[in-house]
Scaffold this motif. Sequence first.
Motif, PDB file in Angstrom:
ATOM      1  N   ASP A 144       0.875  -1.173   0.000  1.00  0.00           N
ATOM      2  CA  ASP A 144       0.000   0.000   0.000  1.00  0.00           C
ATOM      3  C   ASP A 144       0.906   1.215   0.000  1.00  0.00           C
ATOM      4  O   ASP A 144       1.625   1.469   0.950  1.00  0.00           O
ATOM      5  N   MET A 145       0.882   1.991  -1.106  1.00  0.00           N
ATOM      6  CA  MET A 145       1.872   3.056  -1.250  1.00  0.00           C
ATOM      7  C   MET A 145       1.598   4.254  -0.361  1.00  0.00           C
ATOM      8  O   MET A 145       2.487   5.034  -0.092  1.00  0.00           O
ATOM      9  N   LYS A 146       0.348   4.406   0.097  1.00  0.00           N
ATOM     10  CA  LYS A 146       0.065   5.590   0.925  1.00  0.00           C
ATOM     11  C   LYS A 146       0.723   5.439   2.276  1.00  0.00           C
ATOM     12  O   LYS A 146       1.338   6.354   2.796  1.00  0.00           O
ATOM     13  N   SER A 147       0.568   4.263   2.863  1.00  0.00           N
ATOM     14  CA  SER A 147       1.081   4.074   4.209  1.00  0.00           C
ATOM     15  C   SER A 147       2.347   3.248   4.197  1.00  0.00           C
ATOM     16  O   SER A 147       2.878   2.928   5.257  1.00  0.00           O
ATOM     17  N   MET A 148       2.841   2.891   3.013  1.00  0.00           N
ATOM     18  CA  MET A 148       4.034   2.048   2.857  1.00  0.00           C
ATOM     19  C   MET A 148       3.886   0.767   3.662  1.00  0.00           C
ATOM     20  O   MET A 148       4.817   0.287   4.280  1.00  0.00           O
ATOM     21  N   GLU A 149       2.688   0.219   3.629  1.00  0.00           N
ATOM     22  CA  GLU A 149       2.413  -0.974   4.415  1.00  0.00           C
ATOM     23  C   GLU A 149       2.474  -2.164   3.496  1.00  0.00           C
ATOM     24  O   GLU A 149       1.985  -2.116   2.365  1.00  0.00           O
ATOM     25  N   LEU A 150       3.034  -3.238   3.969  1.00  0.00           N
ATOM     26  CA  LEU A 150       3.103  -4.443   3.166  1.00  0.00           C
ATOM     27  C   LEU A 150       1.816  -5.208   3.382  1.00  0.00           C
ATOM     28  O   LEU A 150       1.549  -5.697   4.462  1.00  0.00           O
ATOM     29  N   ILE A 151       0.989  -5.301   2.355  1.00  0.00           N
ATOM     30  CA  ILE A 151      -0.296  -5.973   2.523  1.00  0.00           C
ATOM     31  C   ILE A 151      -0.091  -7.478   2.539  1.00  0.00           C
ATOM     32  O   ILE A 151      -0.644  -8.188   3.358  1.00  0.00           O
ATOM     33  N   ARG A 152       0.690  -7.953   1.589  1.00  0.00           N
ATOM     34  CA  ARG A 152       0.889  -9.402   1.544  1.00  0.00           C
ATOM     35  C   ARG A 152       2.224  -9.660   0.891  1.00  0.00           C
ATOM     36  O   ARG A 152       2.606  -8.999  -0.071  1.00  0.00           O
ATOM     37  N   GLU A 153       2.915 -10.645   1.400  1.00  0.00           N
ATOM     38  CA  GLU A 153       4.214 -10.965   0.835  1.00  0.00           C
ATOM     39  C   GLU A 153       4.288 -12.470   0.766  1.00  0.00           C
ATOM     40  O   GLU A 153       3.894 -13.154   1.702  1.00  0.00           O
ATOM     41  N   MET A 154       4.736 -13.006  -0.341  1.00  0.00           N
ATOM     42  CA  MET A 154       4.841 -14.466  -0.384  1.00  0.00           C
ATOM     43  C   MET A 154       5.969 -14.884  -1.315  1.00  0.00           C
ATOM     44  O   MET A 154       6.474 -14.091  -2.111  1.00  0.00           O
ATOM     45  N   GLN A 155       6.331 -16.135  -1.195  1.00  0.00           N
ATOM     46  CA  GLN A 155       7.410 -16.685  -1.996  1.00  0.00           C
ATOM     47  C   GLN A 155       6.807 -17.838  -2.780  1.00  0.00           C
ATOM     48  O   GLN A 155       6.374 -18.816  -2.200  1.00  0.00           O
ATOM     49  N   VAL A 156       6.715 -17.686  -4.132  1.00  0.00           N
ATOM     50  CA  VAL A 156       6.063 -18.734  -4.907  1.00  0.00           C
ATOM     51  C   VAL A 156       7.029 -19.834  -5.309  1.00  0.00           C
ATOM     52  O   VAL A 156       6.640 -20.813  -5.913  1.00  0.00           O
ATOM     53  N   LYS A 157       8.276 -19.700  -5.002  1.00  0.00           N
ATOM     54  CA  LYS A 157       9.305 -20.722  -5.184  1.00  0.00           C
ATOM     55  C   LYS A 157       9.521 -21.111  -6.639  1.00  0.00           C
ATOM     56  O   LYS A 157       9.887 -22.233  -6.940  1.00  0.00           O
ATOM     57  N   GLU A 158       9.246 -20.202  -7.541  1.00  0.00           N
ATOM     58  CA  GLU A 158       9.434 -20.478  -8.966  1.00  0.00           C
ATOM     59  C   GLU A 158       9.898 -19.192  -9.613  1.00  0.00           C
ATOM     60  O   GLU A 158       9.745 -18.120  -9.033  1.00  0.00           O
ATOM     61  N   THR A 159      10.378 -19.317 -10.853  1.00  0.00           N
ATOM     62  CA  THR A 159      10.750 -18.093 -11.577  1.00  0.00           C
ATOM     63  C   THR A 159       9.498 -17.289 -11.886  1.00  0.00           C
ATOM     64  O   THR A 159       8.498 -17.840 -12.350  1.00  0.00           O
ATOM     65  N   VAL A 160       9.562 -16.024 -11.626  1.00  0.00           N
ATOM     66  CA  VAL A 160       8.431 -15.140 -11.917  1.00  0.00           C
ATOM     67  C   VAL A 160       8.894 -14.160 -12.980  1.00  0.00           C
ATOM     68  O   VAL A 160       9.904 -13.482 -12.801  1.00  0.00           O
ATOM     69  N   ARG A 161       8.121 -14.079 -14.087  1.00  0.00           N
ATOM     70  CA  ARG A 161       8.566 -13.198 -15.170  1.00  0.00           C
ATOM     71  C   ARG A 161       7.796 -11.887 -15.205  1.00  0.00           C
ATOM     72  O   ARG A 161       8.297 -10.881 -15.685  1.00  0.00           O
ATOM     73  N   ASP A 162       6.541 -11.920 -14.744  1.00  0.00           N
ATOM     74  CA  ASP A 162       5.768 -10.684 -14.828  1.00  0.00           C
ATOM     75  C   ASP A 162       4.649 -10.744 -13.807  1.00  0.00           C
ATOM     76  O   ASP A 162       4.216 -11.833 -13.402  1.00  0.00           O
ATOM     77  N   ILE A 163       4.165  -9.587 -13.407  1.00  0.00           N
ATOM     78  CA  ILE A 163       3.048  -9.512 -12.463  1.00  0.00           C
ATOM     79  C   ILE A 163       2.145  -8.376 -12.909  1.00  0.00           C
ATOM     80  O   ILE A 163       2.622  -7.363 -13.432  1.00  0.00           O
ATOM     81  N   VAL A 164       0.840  -8.573 -12.755  1.00  0.00           N
ATOM     82  CA  VAL A 164      -0.089  -7.516 -13.168  1.00  0.00           C
ATOM     83  C   VAL A 164      -1.339  -7.590 -12.284  1.00  0.00           C
ATOM     84  O   VAL A 164      -1.757  -8.677 -11.881  1.00  0.00           O
ATOM     85  N   PHE A 165      -1.878  -6.431 -11.928  1.00  0.00           N
ATOM     86  CA  PHE A 165      -3.130  -6.386 -11.180  1.00  0.00           C
ATOM     87  C   PHE A 165      -4.276  -6.637 -12.145  1.00  0.00           C
ATOM     88  O   PHE A 165      -4.231  -6.216 -13.296  1.00  0.00           O
ATOM     89  N   LEU A 166      -5.341  -7.284 -11.663  1.00  0.00           N
ATOM     90  CA  LEU A 166      -6.566  -7.346 -12.447  1.00  0.00           C
ATOM     91  C   LEU A 166      -7.358  -6.070 -12.126  1.00  0.00           C
ATOM     92  O   LEU A 166      -6.756  -5.058 -11.837  1.00  0.00           O
TER      93      LEU A 166
END
Lengths: 537, 452
Positions: A144-166
């Motif tokens: 959350d960029m307003k409060s610089m709060e980490l909403i969720r953090e996880m490790q998917v244990k695989e190569t990640v090439r891209d991420i996008v919000f729906l």
Amino acid sequence: MGLEEENGGSAKDVPPTEQELSAEFDTTLQKYLRGEGADLEALKDKKLKGQLAVREKLYGNSAKAAAKFEKWLMPSEGGYLEAEGIEKTWRIKQDQITREVDILSSRNQYDIVLKDLGPYTLDFTPSGRYMATAGRKGHVAIVDMKSMELIREMQVKETVRDIVFLHNETFFAVAQKKYPYIYNRDGIELHCLKEHGAVSRLQFLKNHFLLATVNKFGQLRYQDVTTGEMIGNFRTGLGRTETMQVNPFNGVIAVGHSGGTVSMWKPTSAAPLVKMLCHHGPISALAFHPNGQLMATCGREKKIKIWDLRKFEVVQTIPGHHAKTLDFSQKGLLAAGTGSYAQVLGDFSGSQNYSRYMGHSIAKGYQIGKVSFRPYEDVLVMGHSMGWSSILIPGSGEPNFDTWVANPFETSKQRREKEIHTLLDKLPPETIMLDPSKIGTVRPYKKREKPTKEEIEAEKEAAVEAVKDIALKKKTKGRNKTSKRVMKRKVLIDKAKKPFIEKEMQEAGKVAGKRKLGEETELPASLKRFVRKKAAV
Amino acid sequence: MKVKVISRSTDEFTRERSQDLQRVFRNFDPKLRPQEKAVEYVRALNAAKLEKIFARPFIGAMDGHIDAISCMAKNPNFLKGIFSGSMDGDIRLWDIASRKTVCQFPGHQGAVRGLTASTDGSTLISCGTDCTVRIWSVPVAATLESDHASNKPIEANAVYVGKNAYWAVDHQWGGDLFATTGARVEIWNHNRSQPVNTFEWGTDTVISVRFNPGEPNLLATSASDRSIALYDLRMSTPARKLIMQTRTNSIAWNPMEPLNFTAANEDCSCYSYDARKLDEAKCVHKDHVSAVMDIDYSPTGREFVTGSYDRTVRIFPYNGGHSREIYHTKRMQRVFCVKFSSDASYIISGSDDTNLRLWKAKASEQMGVLLPREQKKHEYQEAVKNRYKHLPEVKRIVRHRHLPRPIYKAKELRRSVIDAEKKKEERRKAHSTPGSIVTESVRKRRIIREVE
């Protein structure tokens, strides 16, 4: 009110003249008019003309009202950076800026160092409030960029090439090693999109709820995330693809290939809408201006080209940049990330001439993977190989947001209502076209004209070419004589030409018939008595 | 160096207390709304579909009569009440809200042919085939309390006997004269038992009469000799006559443009005329497949309702050639009279099957009190649907109406007959010298002549 200074007051104290005010009003009015009015002179129906004239007047009135109330409805003015004296804006450093601005804004300038988990890519929600970042080695986080709060953090244990919000911050899609996955805000895996396979880039079309993916072989797929239906599956056929961007103005996906071509696609056609040869080498980055008329591309030959999408012509070439990533801000500033240096270019003269505005170099050795402007804020966030950094770029964000379009201060109730409304307004994939203003217009009435001579010739040649490609059966037992083969080919070609020749003869016959009638009247008077009127019995 | 960066403090943009409303900020810039035309199109499509889902125009039937209903009258002072007269002489006052009879006015021996109420709503005048004109006083108490009053018979105030059967009656707007028609047009005063004035033009029966709402001394009548005549009471001579090819069953004046009237004709169309210029119709409204029996204008003057012998009720726009709505039921037989309620929300139709039926004027309208947000939403949906209603997908949904099979077949037949005639006309024109065959405009075609 009419006091005048005797010494001739300084120009600053004189209020803007009426002419300047009206000129300013006209520019804002143009913004709301949305194009030219309809041409009513061409109409013959008086009733329709009257009705349309009333409507055009109403449009004018509403545009005027919107322009007039702008100054009350939109109180915030945008950011700016002005250099004084011999100072140049591109030499101004971030710490100089953070010293001058208020505390809240200076908190937007920071570097986050995460050494182990690979180059980071990022994506923002349309309101600019939430950011999704993913490191190559599997680190996925929602912030959350307003409060610089980490909403969720996880490790998917695989190569990640891209991420996008729906459509929301509650759903995001991650392009992992084998398939793209869709996750919830709580990190729960919702879907594994097996049909897509291993993709390298993801893009989400907001109005249509379509998730577009492209893999390195150039296969483009569209999937509707509300129903789960696969809308389109196309092979671009233009070679290895490295970049993909969606044009926010019309929903068209542009894919950059290794041959230097950019092709534009829509989900309802198997052939691309446009194929442009942009660079001599592979395309390394693509970006679209929010007004949908400019596209910036960067090729490996270290040139950034700005294209006008209405005429498909180069507007400007900026040499010397080998940008791995490009992004346009809401106000039209262009950010280019090369190695560990990010350059921001701006168009200040209004004539689409981009010049240096600001620059920033992060720690040496850090490679910038993605630059992205934060919507509605004067902030540029760069994802690099050791984490991400955020810098202040005054004048890049839109200062006035609309609550019903994108609200950075959204409550959960508002978010839920907005989700329902956008789902009700979900556009069908057929509405994606190069010029979205064509919807609702009437196709001009085309009178079917006779094909011109050239067109007929072209058709004839095409038919002959088609026939020439036919492979004839190879005959055995002495029946495969060359002369016979040649005869057969000739017969096929004559057959293909026959309908055209027949048509020509018909036309010639008609003309001859007309000429015959004319000829009778051309005879001299003394010979007319010898003209046979009836057949002799 | 001068620098300013966008910085939004949370206090300015969020509400202070949970009792406050949420703060809303607007920016109408089209740049922020890409593909707005496509979004509007999708909304128009959804609005058209929703309108069809909510289209339930039939509210209820009022039964009680034992014979076909021949005429109806609105009470100008009382919105909830309507008078109806039937073919067996039974006149009833109905309460539309509860759909029950408030009181009855027995007395007529034959069919009741005409009903009208005075402008102050206290007197009802009826005329019938038993050659009588009866004047009744409407009980005010009964109109106010409609729950317990039912079927109370009322005595007539006065009965005036004439020589011939009466066909129609209408009351002057704002005055105290009323006109009856039969063998001739007669002008009466409430108190006199003989007509004050008589007009006669031609020898045929005059079958309907209407006073002009704007000009109280002007009235229009239609007669069996296919004519429409305009009379002016001040001149004591008939003013103008228009002869058409077929008979006009009923006339209605436009309450908002009192110079225009619309005539419901036997040839399945309605003709709108400007009373000053009778040589050409202003508009021809064609959609019925059988004779149009009755017509009434909405108080807005923007549309009118017609009832026809083909068992349907149609609503037409005042300047449009085709109907915007059609109402039909299996149980509704030949419609003899229709009325538009005085608040422009309801239509009452009286038909051959002894029932009065109550319909909504706008089939998908939500009745009752609407919240302002609901109202705005309905207006928006109406506007966005009208903006895109010419596009094929939206048009298909908006235009769709289920027609009963006989009407559908009759319409096809009429269409094929008209097409065949048109084609023949075109071919005749093409094979004759240009200018020798002149097609008459549709607006003039059915008019034979105008007589002073």
